[in-house]
Design a protein around this motif. Structure first.
Motif, short mmCIF file in Angstrom:
data_model
loop_
_atom_site.label_atom_id
_atom_site.label_comp_id
_atom_site.label_asym_id
_atom_site.label_seq_id
_atom_site.Cartn_x
_atom_site.Cartn_y
_atom_site.Cartn_z
N GLY A 11 0.96 -1.06 0.10
CA GLY A 11 -0.27 0.10 -0.10
C GLY A 11 1.10 1.59 -0.20
O GLY A 11 0.09 2.59 -0.55
N THR A 12 1.96 0.99 0.01
CA THR A 12 3.26 2.34 0.25
C THR A 12 4.16 1.98 -0.63
O THR A 12 4.02 3.65 -1.64
N LEU A 13 4.57 1.09 -1.32
CA LEU A 13 5.45 0.84 -2.53
C LEU A 13 4.76 -0.42 -3.06
O LEU A 13 5.44 -0.07 -4.86
N ALA A 14 3.96 -0.81 -2.84
CA ALA A 14 3.72 -1.81 -4.01
C ALA A 14 1.88 -1.85 -3.63
O ALA A 14 1.53 -1.65 -2.66
N ASP A 15 1.12 -1.96 -4.99
CA ASP A 15 -0.29 -2.43 -5.09
C ASP A 15 -0.19 -4.21 -4.98
O ASP A 15 1.03 -4.48 -5.69
N THR A 16 -0.83 -4.35 -3.75
CA THR A 16 -1.64 -6.27 -4.61
C THR A 16 -2.81 -6.70 -3.94
O THR A 16 -3.31 -5.39 -3.62
N HIS A 17 -3.55 -7.73 -4.60
CA HIS A 17 -4.91 -8.46 -4.26
C HIS A 17 -4.34 -9.12 -3.26
O HIS A 17 -3.70 -10.29 -4.69
N THR A 18 -5.10 -9.79 -2.19
CA THR A 18 -4.53 -11.17 -2.35
C THR A 18 -6.16 -11.73 -1.54
O THR A 18 -7.04 -10.73 -1.04
N ASP A 19 -6.46 -12.66 -2.46
CA ASP A 19 -7.81 -13.08 -1.21
C ASP A 19 -7.92 -14.71 -0.29
O ASP A 19 -7.82 -15.62 -1.19
N TRP A 26 -8.43 -22.35 -0.61
CA TRP A 26 -9.06 -24.24 -0.04
C TRP A 26 -9.24 -24.91 -0.40
O TRP A 26 -8.34 -26.13 -0.31
N GLU A 27 -9.80 -24.71 -2.06
CA GLU A 27 -9.32 -26.22 -2.87
C GLU A 27 -8.08 -26.71 -2.81
O GLU A 27 -7.49 -28.05 -3.28
N SER A 28 -7.39 -25.51 -3.44
CA SER A 28 -6.53 -25.18 -4.50
C SER A 28 -5.23 -26.32 -2.90
O SER A 28 -4.04 -27.25 -3.33
N CYS A 29 -5.37 -25.55 -1.99
CA CYS A 29 -4.47 -25.45 -0.56
C CYS A 29 -4.98 -27.38 -0.19
O CYS A 29 -3.86 -27.97 0.39
N ALA A 30 -6.01 -27.51 0.06
CA ALA A 30 -6.18 -29.35 0.75
C ALA A 30 -5.60 -29.63 -0.63
O ALA A 30 -5.08 -31.45 -0.43
N GLU A 31 -5.77 -29.54 -1.92
CA GLU A 31 -5.24 -30.88 -2.42
C GLU A 31 -3.59 -30.76 -2.66
O GLU A 31 -3.31 -31.38 -2.58
N TYR A 32 -3.15 -29.65 -2.47
CA TYR A 32 -1.65 -29.52 -2.56
C TYR A 32 -1.27 -30.58 -0.83
O TYR A 32 -0.02 -31.37 -1.16
N PHE A 102 3.24 -21.73 -1.48
CA PHE A 102 2.04 -22.15 -2.28
C PHE A 102 0.73 -21.38 -2.03
O PHE A 102 0.38 -20.65 -2.01
N PHE A 103 0.56 -20.58 -0.79
CA PHE A 103 -0.12 -20.09 -0.41
C PHE A 103 -0.88 -19.28 -0.89
O PHE A 103 -1.46 -18.97 -1.10
N ARG A 104 0.94 -18.61 -0.50
CA ARG A 104 0.28 -17.45 -0.83
C ARG A 104 0.21 -16.77 -2.65
O ARG A 104 -0.33 -16.18 -2.19
N ARG A 105 0.88 -17.47 -3.15
CA ARG A 105 1.14 -17.14 -4.64
C ARG A 105 -0.68 -17.53 -5.15
O ARG A 105 -0.63 -17.19 -6.00
N THR A 106 -1.32 -18.81 -4.50
CA THR A 106 -2.31 -19.02 -5.06
C THR A 106 -2.85 -18.13 -4.56
O THR A 106 -4.10 -17.97 -5.78
N SER A 107 -3.07 -17.67 -3.22
CA SER A 107 -4.23 -16.19 -2.85
C SER A 107 -3.87 -15.35 -3.62
O SER A 107 -4.83 -14.43 -3.92
N ARG A 108 -2.51 -14.82 -3.61
CA ARG A 108 -2.54 -13.75 -4.45
C ARG A 108 -2.79 -13.12 -6.30
O ARG A 108 -2.21 -14.30 -7.04
#
Length: 243
Positions: A11-19, A26-32, A102-108
């Motif tokens: 929010g200061t240096l970088a703009d990002t969006h995660t969910d 969570w379906e992807s993470c459960a599979e992982y 994996f969690f972070r990259r999938t949610s981002r």
């Protein structure tokens, strides 16, 4: 004007969006997790994750009663999710760190620098300034993203809340970076997009502060006691105050 520049990241240096609430995550993470020898349903994993986060926060509150604002090491949560299903692992085993990534990259959805940020950091250093990152974040997420953004090597020091189990706006968190790098508060400015975490916290620690209101900021606070204010998210304008 200043010798030391502390920057918030998101929010200061970088703009990002995660969910992290999207059930597809969570379906992807459960599979992982299943591929690593465990068995989770998506909803079960989501609930177990939330419960373990709350438990870890309680542990940190007990261990650090002096901290008003705490953070946790999220690796401990991912590791316990494995152990709960009979997969032995340490908190910082490669398996756990890979899972966190994996969690972070999938949610981002995306991450990118705001306009002029890389040039600003370089120019501050060329002018003899010391540039630091002071961020409320998880190291296992942020270290990778600093590399993606291409700015990890631009900082003279990096302090991440998960490492310290303390976060902004806690004055203790500000004292950590000041003491670790021997910074004079009178020669130091905090730059951030959150009027409480970045600005109020910095002022309580005796620092000057620049507030920039971006797309990731809370509702604009006209009563902020920042020394400098950029209300329209124009990151290029930070040069006017810092250089």
């Amino acid at each position: 004007m200043f010798k030391n520049y502390l920057f918030d990241l998101y929010g200061t240096l970088a703009d990002t969006h995660t969910d992290e609430w999207d059930m597809s995550l969570w379906e992807s993470c459960a599979e992982y997790y299943s591929k690593q020898g465990t068995k989770y349903e998506a909803e079960e994993l989501n609930k177990a994750y939330g419960s373990l986060v709350d438990k870890e926060k309680a542990v940190i509150h007990k261990a650090h009663p002096e901290y008003k604002y705490i953070d946790i090491k999220i690796e401990k949560v991912f590791a316990q999710l494995y152990r709960n299903k009979g997969v032995p692992c340490g908190d910082y085993d490669k398996l756990v760190l890979d899972t966190a990534l994996f969690f972070r990259r999938t949610s981002r959805e995306y991450i990118r620098l705001y306009d002029g940020i890389s040039e600003l950091l370089c120019d501050l250093k060329k002018n003899g300034g010391n540039v630091y990152l002071l961020t409320n974040a998880q190291r296992s997420f942020t270290w990778d993203e600093l590399e993606i953004l291409g700015i990890r090597e631009k900082f003279d020091g990096i302090v991440i809340s998960s490492d310290e189990e303390c976060c902004k706006p806690d004055v203790h968190f500000y004292k950590i970076i000041l003491e670790r790098y021997g910074l004079d508060p009178k020669q130091t400015i905090m730059v951030g997009n959150d009027p409480v975490a970045d600005i109020k916290g910095a002022k309580n620690a005796g620092l000057s502060a620049l507030y920039i209101h971006t797309n990731l900021s809370p509702e604009f606070d006209e009563n902020t006691d920042a020394d400098f204010v950029i209300p329209n998210g124009d990151t290029l304008k930070m040069r006017d105050y810092l250089i």
